[in-house]
Design a protein around this motif. Structure first.
Motif, PDB file in Angstrom:
ATOM      1  N   ALA A   1      11.349   2.810  -5.959  1.00 44.24           N
ATOM      2  CA  ALA A   1      10.608   1.791  -5.214  1.00 44.24           C
ATOM      3  C   ALA A   1      11.377   0.461  -5.218  1.00 44.24           C
ATOM      4  O   ALA A   1      11.493  -0.201  -4.183  1.00 44.24           O
ATOM      5  CB  ALA A   1       9.218   1.605  -5.803  1.00 44.24           C
ATOM      6  N   VAL A   2      11.910   0.081  -6.375  1.00 45.01           N
ATOM      7  CA  VAL A   2      12.670  -1.166  -6.467  1.00 45.01           C
ATOM      8  C   VAL A   2      13.901  -1.115  -5.566  1.00 45.01           C
ATOM      9  O   VAL A   2      14.173  -2.047  -4.804  1.00 45.01           O
ATOM     10  CB  VAL A   2      13.074  -1.474  -7.929  1.00 45.01           C
TER      11      VAL A   2
ATOM     12  N   THR B   1       0.834  -1.203   0.000  1.00 43.85           N
ATOM     13  CA  THR B   1       0.000   0.000   0.000  1.00 43.85           C
ATOM     14  C   THR B   1       0.868   1.253   0.000  1.00 43.85           C
ATOM     15  O   THR B   1       0.594   2.214  -0.723  1.00 43.85           O
ATOM     16  CB  THR B   1      -0.949   0.000   1.217  1.00 43.85           C
ATOM     17  N   LEU B   2       1.947   1.254   0.786  1.00 50.04           N
ATOM     18  CA  LEU B   2       2.867   2.396   0.833  1.00 50.04           C
ATOM     19  C   LEU B   2       3.486   2.640  -0.541  1.00 50.04           C
ATOM     20  O   LEU B   2       3.474   3.775  -1.043  1.00 50.04           O
ATOM     21  CB  LEU B   2       3.963   2.142   1.874  1.00 50.04           C
ATOM     22  N   ILE B   3       3.984   1.597  -1.160  1.00 51.15           N
ATOM     23  CA  ILE B   3       4.637   1.726  -2.471  1.00 51.15           C
ATOM     24  C   ILE B   3       3.635   2.167  -3.535  1.00 51.15           C
ATOM     25  O   ILE B   3       3.903   3.085  -4.322  1.00 51.15           O
ATOM     26  CB  ILE B   3       5.306   0.393  -2.884  1.00 51.15           C
ATOM     27  N   ASN B   4       2.474   1.536  -3.568  1.00 45.54           N
ATOM     28  CA  ASN B   4       1.465   1.891  -4.577  1.00 45.54           C
ATOM     29  C   ASN B   4       0.976   3.324  -4.395  1.00 45.54           C
ATOM     30  O   ASN B   4       0.745   4.034  -5.381  1.00 45.54           O
ATOM     31  CB  ASN B   4       0.290   0.916  -4.535  1.00 45.54           C
ATOM     32  N   THR B   5       0.813   3.754  -3.158  1.00 46.53           N
ATOM     33  CA  THR B   5       0.383   5.131  -2.893  1.00 46.53           C
ATOM     34  C   THR B   5       1.453   6.117  -3.356  1.00 46.53           C
ATOM     35  O   THR B   5       1.146   7.152  -3.953  1.00 46.53           O
ATOM     36  CB  THR B   5       0.075   5.323  -1.395  1.00 46.53           C
ATOM     37  N   PHE B   6       2.722   5.773  -3.115  1.00 47.89           N
ATOM     38  CA  PHE B   6       3.819   6.629  -3.570  1.00 47.89           C
ATOM     39  C   PHE B   6       3.837   6.746  -5.091  1.00 47.89           C
ATOM     40  O   PHE B   6       3.885   7.847  -5.649  1.00 47.89           O
ATOM     41  CB  PHE B   6       5.162   6.070  -3.071  1.00 47.89           C
TER      42      PHE B   6
ATOM     43  N   ALA C   1       9.154  -8.199  -7.058  1.00 48.59           N
ATOM     44  CA  ALA C   1       8.344  -8.302  -8.285  1.00 48.59           C
ATOM     45  C   ALA C   1       6.879  -8.516  -7.938  1.00 48.59           C
ATOM     46  O   ALA C   1       5.995  -7.873  -8.517  1.00 48.59           O
ATOM     47  CB  ALA C   1       8.859  -9.428  -9.168  1.00 48.59           C
ATOM     48  N   GLU C   2       6.626  -9.405  -6.997  1.00 42.31           N
ATOM     49  CA  GLU C   2       5.244  -9.680  -6.599  1.00 42.31           C
ATOM     50  C   GLU C   2       4.602  -8.444  -5.977  1.00 42.31           C
ATOM     51  O   GLU C   2       3.470  -8.098  -6.302  1.00 42.31           O
ATOM     52  CB  GLU C   2       5.210 -10.837  -5.605  1.00 42.31           C
ATOM     53  N   LEU C   3       5.333  -7.775  -5.112  1.00 41.17           N
ATOM     54  CA  LEU C   3       4.804  -6.594  -4.437  1.00 41.17           C
ATOM     55  C   LEU C   3       4.476  -5.469  -5.413  1.00 41.17           C
ATOM     56  O   LEU C   3       3.462  -4.798  -5.279  1.00 41.17           O
ATOM     57  CB  LEU C   3       5.811  -6.105  -3.392  1.00 41.17           C
ATOM     58  N   LEU C   4       5.328  -5.282  -6.412  1.00 45.58           N
ATOM     59  CA  LEU C   4       5.127  -4.204  -7.375  1.00 45.58           C
ATOM     60  C   LEU C   4       4.295  -4.621  -8.581  1.00 45.58           C
ATOM     61  O   LEU C   4       3.971  -3.785  -9.427  1.00 45.58           O
ATOM     62  CB  LEU C   4       6.479  -3.662  -7.849  1.00 45.58           C
ATOM     63  N   GLY C   5       3.990  -5.903  -8.686  1.00 45.29           N
ATOM     64  CA  GLY C   5       3.192  -6.374  -9.811  1.00 45.29           C
ATOM     65  C   GLY C   5       3.934  -6.303 -11.134  1.00 45.29           C
ATOM     66  O   GLY C   5       3.370  -5.932 -12.163  1.00 45.29           O
ATOM     67  N   MET C   6       5.211  -6.659 -11.098  1.00 44.93           N
ATOM     68  CA  MET C   6       6.007  -6.651 -12.326  1.00 44.93           C
ATOM     69  C   MET C   6       6.812  -7.934 -12.412  1.00 44.93           C
ATOM     70  O   MET C   6       6.902  -8.680 -11.441  1.00 44.93           O
ATOM     71  CB  MET C   6       6.908  -5.406 -12.401  1.00 44.93           C
ATOM     72  N   ARG C   7       7.361  -8.194 -13.578  1.00 42.48           N
ATOM     73  CA  ARG C   7       8.167  -9.393 -13.777  1.00 42.48           C
ATOM     74  C   ARG C   7       9.506  -9.247 -13.068  1.00 42.48           C
ATOM     75  O   ARG C   7       9.993  -8.132 -12.861  1.00 42.48           O
ATOM     76  CB  ARG C   7       8.382  -9.648 -15.258  1.00 42.48           C
ATOM     77  N   GLU C   8      10.103 -10.380 -12.737  1.00 40.22           N
ATOM     78  CA  GLU C   8      11.407 -10.363 -12.063  1.00 40.22           C
ATOM     79  C   GLU C   8      12.468  -9.689 -12.932  1.00 40.22           C
ATOM     80  O   GLU C   8      13.326  -8.968 -12.425  1.00 40.22           O
ATOM     81  CB  GLU C   8      11.836 -11.781 -11.698  1.00 40.22           C
ATOM     82  N   SER C   9      12.402  -9.920 -14.241  1.00 43.61           N
ATOM     83  CA  SER C   9      13.382  -9.289 -15.133  1.00 43.61           C
ATOM     84  C   SER C   9      13.241  -7.765 -15.113  1.00 43.61           C
ATOM     85  O   SER C   9      14.245  -7.049 -15.220  1.00 43.61           O
ATOM     86  CB  SER C   9      13.237  -9.829 -16.555  1.00 43.61           C
TER      87      SER C   9
ATOM     88  N   ALA D   1       1.453   6.085  -7.291  1.00 44.75           N
ATOM     89  CA  ALA D   1       0.241   6.760  -7.786  1.00 44.75           C
ATOM     90  C   ALA D   1       0.337   8.271  -7.580  1.00 44.75           C
ATOM     91  O   ALA D   1      -0.081   9.046  -8.442  1.00 44.75           O
ATOM     92  CB  ALA D   1      -0.999   6.214  -7.073  1.00 44.75           C
ATOM     93  N   GLY D   2       0.906   8.696  -6.471  1.00 43.51           N
ATOM     94  CA  GLY D   2       1.059  10.129  -6.204  1.00 43.51           C
ATOM     95  C   GLY D   2       2.019  10.800  -7.168  1.00 43.51           C
ATOM     96  O   GLY D   2       1.877  11.980  -7.486  1.00 43.51           O
ATOM     97  N   ARG D   3       2.988  10.062  -7.658  1.00 44.41           N
ATOM     98  CA  ARG D   3       3.954  10.617  -8.605  1.00 44.41           C
ATOM     99  C   ARG D   3       3.367  10.756 -10.003  1.00 44.41           C
ATOM    100  O   ARG D   3       3.906  11.457 -10.836  1.00 44.41           O
ATOM    101  CB  ARG D   3       5.208   9.746  -8.675  1.00 44.41           C
ATOM    102  N   ARG D   4       2.278  10.080 -10.261  1.00 45.95           N
ATOM    103  CA  ARG D   4       1.647  10.171 -11.579  1.00 45.95           C
ATOM    104  C   ARG D   4       0.835  11.443 -11.727  1.00 45.95           C
ATOM    105  O   ARG D   4       0.534  11.859 -12.828  1.00 45.95           O
ATOM    106  CB  ARG D   4       0.723   8.975 -11.796  1.00 45.95           C
ATOM    107  N   ARG D   5       0.454  12.027 -10.630  1.00 48.62           N
ATOM    108  CA  ARG D   5      -0.389  13.219 -10.687  1.00 48.62           C
ATOM    109  C   ARG D   5       0.420  14.414 -11.176  1.00 48.62           C
ATOM    110  O   ARG D   5       1.534  14.656 -10.734  1.00 48.62           O
ATOM    111  CB  ARG D   5      -0.968  13.525  -9.306  1.00 48.62           C
ATOM    112  N   PHE D   6      -0.181  15.184 -12.051  1.00 48.15           N
ATOM    113  CA  PHE D   6       0.507  16.331 -12.645  1.00 48.15           C
ATOM    114  C   PHE D   6       0.969  17.329 -11.593  1.00 48.15           C
ATOM    115  O   PHE D   6       2.091  17.807 -11.630  1.00 48.15           O
ATOM    116  CB  PHE D   6      -0.418  17.027 -13.651  1.00 48.15           C
ATOM    117  N   TRP D   7       0.127  17.636 -10.637  1.00 46.07           N
ATOM    118  CA  TRP D   7       0.466  18.671  -9.673  1.00 46.07           C
ATOM    119  C   TRP D   7       1.633  18.291  -8.788  1.00 46.07           C
ATOM    120  O   TRP D   7       2.291  19.139  -8.213  1.00 46.07           O
ATOM    121  CB  TRP D   7      -0.741  19.059  -8.826  1.00 46.07           C
ATOM    122  N   ARG D   8       1.971  16.997  -8.677  1.00 46.71           N
ATOM    123  CA  ARG D   8       3.089  16.574  -7.855  1.00 46.71           C
ATOM    124  C   ARG D   8       4.415  16.814  -8.572  1.00 46.71           C
ATOM    125  O   ARG D   8       5.453  16.836  -7.947  1.00 46.71           O
ATOM    126  CB  ARG D   8       2.973  15.087  -7.519  1.00 46.71           C
ATOM    127  N   ARG D   9       4.369  16.989  -9.878  1.00 46.44           N
ATOM    128  CA  ARG D   9       5.604  17.173 -10.634  1.00 46.44           C
ATOM    129  C   ARG D   9       6.128  18.600 -10.534  1.00 46.44           C
ATOM    130  O   ARG D   9       7.267  18.854 -10.830  1.00 46.44           O
ATOM    131  CB  ARG D   9       5.377  16.816 -12.102  1.00 46.44           C
TER     132      ARG D   9
END
Length: 164
Positions: free
Chosen positions: A116-117, A65-70, A132-140, A72-80
């Motif tokens: 995050a990685v 939840t901490l990683i996903n919230t971080f 990989a499991e936590l971030l929902g991405m492949r190990e590679s 997701a927050g970086r995707r918002r325009f106003w955070r940039r």
């Protein structure tokens, strides 16, 4: 949710807040933002635990939840955007050549997913598969984010050392 589960949830929040803050600080590079991130993540954890009645692995759920919230927050325009009183003529330099400051500045230059990685792999000491499991991405993908992130950090540290 029963009284015992509420007590366990409260104990978890109190016991893990500091560790989550440390990871959040490495992700954000800013104390206030890290505190906000931890608070938001813990609210989501508590609400999720109450909604589902229980969570089998509260620690993993909180970290994810901490990683996903971080991220997701970086995707918002106003955070940039960053507000400054005056626009600097030259890029700012670190006031202190302390290694921790140099490393945190280098972390701040990375993409949110690379950051995050690196935090999960080298600060939280998770393996490639768990990250990989936590971030929902492949190990590679985890391996490539780690390699590129470390290379960028090494270059930033070298660059800082040359300016000293």
């Amino acid at each position: 949710m029963g009284r015992g589960a509420e007590t366990a949830l409260h104990a978890f929040v109190e016991g893990r807040r500091t560790a989550l803050f440390r990871s959040a600080y490495l992700l954000c590079g800013n104390r206030d933002e890290a505190e906000d991130l931890v608070q938001t993540a813990l609210v989501k954890v508590v609400l999720g635990a109450r909604r589902h009645g229980r969570l089998d692995n509260l620690e993993a759920y909180a970290r994810k939840t901490l990683i996903n919230t971080f991220i997701a927050g970086r995707r918002r325009f106003w955070r940039r955007e960053q507000a400054y009183g005056e626009v600097p003529d030259v890029p700012g330099e670190l006031a202190d050549n302390d290694t921790g400051l140099v490393v945190r500045a280098a972390l701040a230059r990375l993409t949110p997913k690379q950051r995050a990685v690196l935090v999960l792999r080298y600060w939280e000491d998770l393996g490639v598969a768990a990250t990989a499991e936590l971030l929902g991405m492949r190990e590679s993908t985890v391996k490539s984010h780690a390699a590129r992130g470390l290379a960028a950090m090494r270059a930033a540290v070298r660059e800082e050392e040359e300016h000293v």
